[in-house]
Design a protein around this motif. Structure first.
Motif, PDB file in Angstrom:
ATOM      1  N   MET A   1      20.848   8.285   3.790  1.00 18.90           N
ATOM      2  CA  MET A   1      21.844   8.341   4.841  1.00 18.90           C
ATOM      3  C   MET A   1      23.049   7.554   4.355  1.00 18.90           C
ATOM      4  O   MET A   1      22.878   6.513   3.717  1.00 18.90           O
ATOM      5  CB  MET A   1      21.306   7.746   6.149  1.00 18.90           C
ATOM      6  N   ALA A   2      24.231   8.052   4.649  1.00 22.01           N
ATOM      7  CA  ALA A   2      25.406   7.413   4.072  1.00 22.01           C
ATOM      8  C   ALA A   2      26.641   7.614   4.935  1.00 22.01           C
ATOM      9  O   ALA A   2      26.680   8.492   5.800  1.00 22.01           O
ATOM     10  CB  ALA A   2      25.668   7.971   2.669  1.00 22.01           C
ATOM     11  N   TRP A   3      27.613   6.778   4.661  1.00 23.47           N
ATOM     12  CA  TRP A   3      28.954   6.918   5.221  1.00 23.47           C
ATOM     13  C   TRP A   3      29.928   7.179   4.076  1.00 23.47           C
ATOM     14  O   TRP A   3      29.864   6.510   3.043  1.00 23.47           O
ATOM     15  CB  TRP A   3      29.374   5.659   5.964  1.00 23.47           C
ATOM     16  N   TYR A   4      30.810   8.137   4.294  1.00 22.35           N
ATOM     17  CA  TYR A   4      31.881   8.448   3.376  1.00 22.35           C
ATOM     18  C   TYR A   4      33.197   8.297   4.126  1.00 22.35           C
ATOM     19  O   TYR A   4      33.230   8.233   5.355  1.00 22.35           O
ATOM     20  CB  TYR A   4      31.766   9.898   2.874  1.00 22.35           C
ATOM     21  N   ARG A   5      34.281   8.267   3.360  1.00 24.38           N
ATOM     22  CA  ARG A   5      35.588   8.269   4.009  1.00 24.38           C
ATOM     23  C   ARG A   5      36.573   9.069   3.173  1.00 24.38           C
ATOM     24  O   ARG A   5      36.406   9.211   1.959  1.00 24.38           O
ATOM     25  CB  ARG A   5      36.109   6.846   4.218  1.00 24.38           C
TER      26      ARG A   5
ATOM     27  N   GLU B   1      35.163   9.749  -0.495  1.00 29.33           N
ATOM     28  CA  GLU B   1      34.449   8.799  -1.330  1.00 29.33           C
ATOM     29  C   GLU B   1      33.304   8.166  -0.560  1.00 29.33           C
ATOM     30  O   GLU B   1      33.354   8.002   0.657  1.00 29.33           O
ATOM     31  CB  GLU B   1      35.387   7.690  -1.822  1.00 29.33           C
ATOM     32  N   LEU B   2      32.284   7.789  -1.303  1.00 29.99           N
ATOM     33  CA  LEU B   2      31.137   7.105  -0.718  1.00 29.99           C
ATOM     34  C   LEU B   2      31.531   5.684  -0.346  1.00 29.99           C
ATOM     35  O   LEU B   2      32.118   4.961  -1.152  1.00 29.99           O
ATOM     36  CB  LEU B   2      29.972   7.086  -1.705  1.00 29.99           C
ATOM     37  N   VAL B   3      31.180   5.286   0.866  1.00 29.47           N
ATOM     38  CA  VAL B   3      31.447   3.923   1.320  1.00 29.47           C
ATOM     39  C   VAL B   3      30.178   3.088   1.258  1.00 29.47           C
ATOM     40  O   VAL B   3      30.177   1.980   0.720  1.00 29.47           O
ATOM     41  CB  VAL B   3      31.985   3.937   2.766  1.00 29.47           C
ATOM     42  N   ALA B   4      29.100   3.628   1.819  1.00 31.28           N
ATOM     43  CA  ALA B   4      27.839   2.887   1.858  1.00 31.28           C
ATOM     44  C   ALA B   4      26.698   3.873   2.016  1.00 31.28           C
ATOM     45  O   ALA B   4      26.855   4.913   2.660  1.00 31.28           O
ATOM     46  CB  ALA B   4      27.824   1.887   3.007  1.00 31.28           C
ATOM     47  N   ALA B   5      25.552   3.525   1.443  1.00 34.47           N
ATOM     48  CA  ALA B   5      24.383   4.389   1.535  1.00 34.47           C
ATOM     49  C   ALA B   5      23.150   3.560   1.832  1.00 34.47           C
ATOM     50  O   ALA B   5      23.055   2.385   1.440  1.00 34.47           O
ATOM     51  CB  ALA B   5      24.188   5.163   0.235  1.00 34.47           C
ATOM     52  N   LEU B   6      22.223   4.210   2.525  1.00 39.42           N
ATOM     53  CA  LEU B   6      20.950   3.591   2.876  1.00 39.42           C
ATOM     54  C   LEU B   6      19.864   4.537   2.385  1.00 39.42           C
ATOM     55  O   LEU B   6      19.799   5.693   2.813  1.00 39.42           O
ATOM     56  CB  LEU B   6      20.868   3.417   4.398  1.00 39.42           C
TER      57      LEU B   6
ATOM     58  N   ARG C   1      32.063  -6.873   3.365  1.00 39.85           N
ATOM     59  CA  ARG C   1      32.771  -6.653   4.627  1.00 39.85           C
ATOM     60  C   ARG C   1      32.077  -5.623   5.517  1.00 39.85           C
ATOM     61  O   ARG C   1      32.139  -5.734   6.740  1.00 39.85           O
ATOM     62  CB  ARG C   1      34.215  -6.190   4.354  1.00 39.85           C
ATOM     63  N   PHE C   2      31.457  -4.630   4.903  1.00 44.58           N
ATOM     64  CA  PHE C   2      30.801  -3.551   5.653  1.00 44.58           C
ATOM     65  C   PHE C   2      29.289  -3.699   5.533  1.00 44.58           C
ATOM     66  O   PHE C   2      28.774  -4.136   4.501  1.00 44.58           O
ATOM     67  CB  PHE C   2      31.205  -2.187   5.101  1.00 44.58           C
ATOM     68  N   THR C   3      28.598  -3.272   6.587  1.00 42.06           N
ATOM     69  CA  THR C   3      27.142  -3.278   6.581  1.00 42.06           C
ATOM     70  C   THR C   3      26.624  -1.967   7.161  1.00 42.06           C
ATOM     71  O   THR C   3      26.986  -1.593   8.285  1.00 42.06           O
ATOM     72  CB  THR C   3      26.583  -4.445   7.411  1.00 42.06           C
ATOM     73  N   ILE C   4      25.793  -1.282   6.397  1.00 38.13           N
ATOM     74  CA  ILE C   4      25.164  -0.055   6.869  1.00 38.13           C
ATOM     75  C   ILE C   4      23.768  -0.395   7.379  1.00 38.13           C
ATOM     76  O   ILE C   4      23.065  -1.230   6.784  1.00 38.13           O
ATOM     77  CB  ILE C   4      25.108   1.013   5.755  1.00 38.13           C
ATOM     78  N   SER C   5      23.388   0.233   8.488  1.00 39.31           N
ATOM     79  CA  SER C   5      22.067  -0.039   9.049  1.00 39.31           C
ATOM     80  C   SER C   5      21.614   1.179   9.860  1.00 39.31           C
ATOM     81  O   SER C   5      22.389   2.107  10.107  1.00 39.31           O
ATOM     82  CB  SER C   5      22.085  -1.288   9.929  1.00 39.31           C
ATOM     83  N   ARG C   6      20.362   1.134  10.275  1.00 37.99           N
ATOM     84  CA  ARG C   6      19.797   2.248  11.032  1.00 37.99           C
ATOM     85  C   ARG C   6      18.971   1.700  12.178  1.00 37.99           C
ATOM     86  O   ARG C   6      18.416   0.603  12.093  1.00 37.99           O
ATOM     87  CB  ARG C   6      18.925   3.121  10.130  1.00 37.99           C
ATOM     88  N   ASP C   7      18.885   2.489  13.245  1.00 36.97           N
ATOM     89  CA  ASP C   7      17.990   2.192  14.353  1.00 36.97           C
ATOM     90  C   ASP C   7      17.137   3.433  14.554  1.00 36.97           C
ATOM     91  O   ASP C   7      17.597   4.429  15.141  1.00 36.97           O
ATOM     92  CB  ASP C   7      18.785   1.857  15.616  1.00 36.97           C
TER      93      ASP C   7
ATOM     94  N   LEU D   1      27.649   1.777  10.875  1.00 37.19           N
ATOM     95  CA  LEU D   1      28.450   1.121   9.846  1.00 37.19           C
ATOM     96  C   LEU D   1      29.265   0.045  10.545  1.00 37.19           C
ATOM     97  O   LEU D   1      30.193   0.352  11.303  1.00 37.19           O
ATOM     98  CB  LEU D   1      29.369   2.100   9.121  1.00 37.19           C
ATOM     99  N   GLN D   2      28.883  -1.199  10.323  1.00 40.35           N
ATOM    100  CA  GLN D   2      29.637  -2.324  10.855  1.00 40.35           C
ATOM    101  C   GLN D   2      30.726  -2.674   9.862  1.00 40.35           C
ATOM    102  O   GLN D   2      30.430  -2.934   8.688  1.00 40.35           O
ATOM    103  CB  GLN D   2      28.719  -3.532  11.074  1.00 40.35           C
TER     104      GLN D   2
END
Length: 114
Positions: A33-37, A45-50, A65-71, A79-80
């Motif tokens: 699972m990931a966030w791109y921007r 571009e990829l920002v963060a991946a889990l 600065r950024f934190t990726i997490s899941r619930d 994405l904090q």
């Protein structure tokens, strides 16, 4: 699988936002699972991946600065984003990889400006 991304907005430099990506199915067994921007005129571009085992990967510009997490109970990816900078301005997308198929959210705009 439709992904609903939200949480974007206008924030001043140094501010924070939390993006959410909700799915209609369980994310418990999803291993990527990931966030791109994508900023105007630039490639996505990829920002963060889990990944499996809750390993996290961050792009260099957002590390610390950024934190990726899941619930898993809420079927939600987060994405904090703290200490936001003008160069973080972009449309942010969530992505899930399920059985080799990519699923993308619709994007949420983040604008960092004074």
């Amino acid at each position: 699988v439709q992904l609903q991304a939200s949480g974007g907005g206008l924030v001043q430099p140094g501010g924070s936002l939390r993006l959410s990506c909700v799915t209609p199915r369980s994310i418990f067994s999803i291993n990527f699972m990931a966030w791109y921007r994508q900023a105007p005129g630039k490639q996505r571009e990829l920002v963060a991946a889990l990944t499996s085992g809750d390993r996290t990967t961050y792009a260099d510009p957002v590390k610390g600065r950024f934190t990726i997490s899941r619930d898993n109970a809420k079927n939600t990816l987060y994405l904090q984003m703290n200490s936001l900078k003008p160069e973080d301005t972009a449309v942010y997308y969530c992505k899930l990889l399920i059985d080799g198929v990519e699923y993308w959210g619709q994007g949420t705009q983040v604008t960092v400006s004074s």
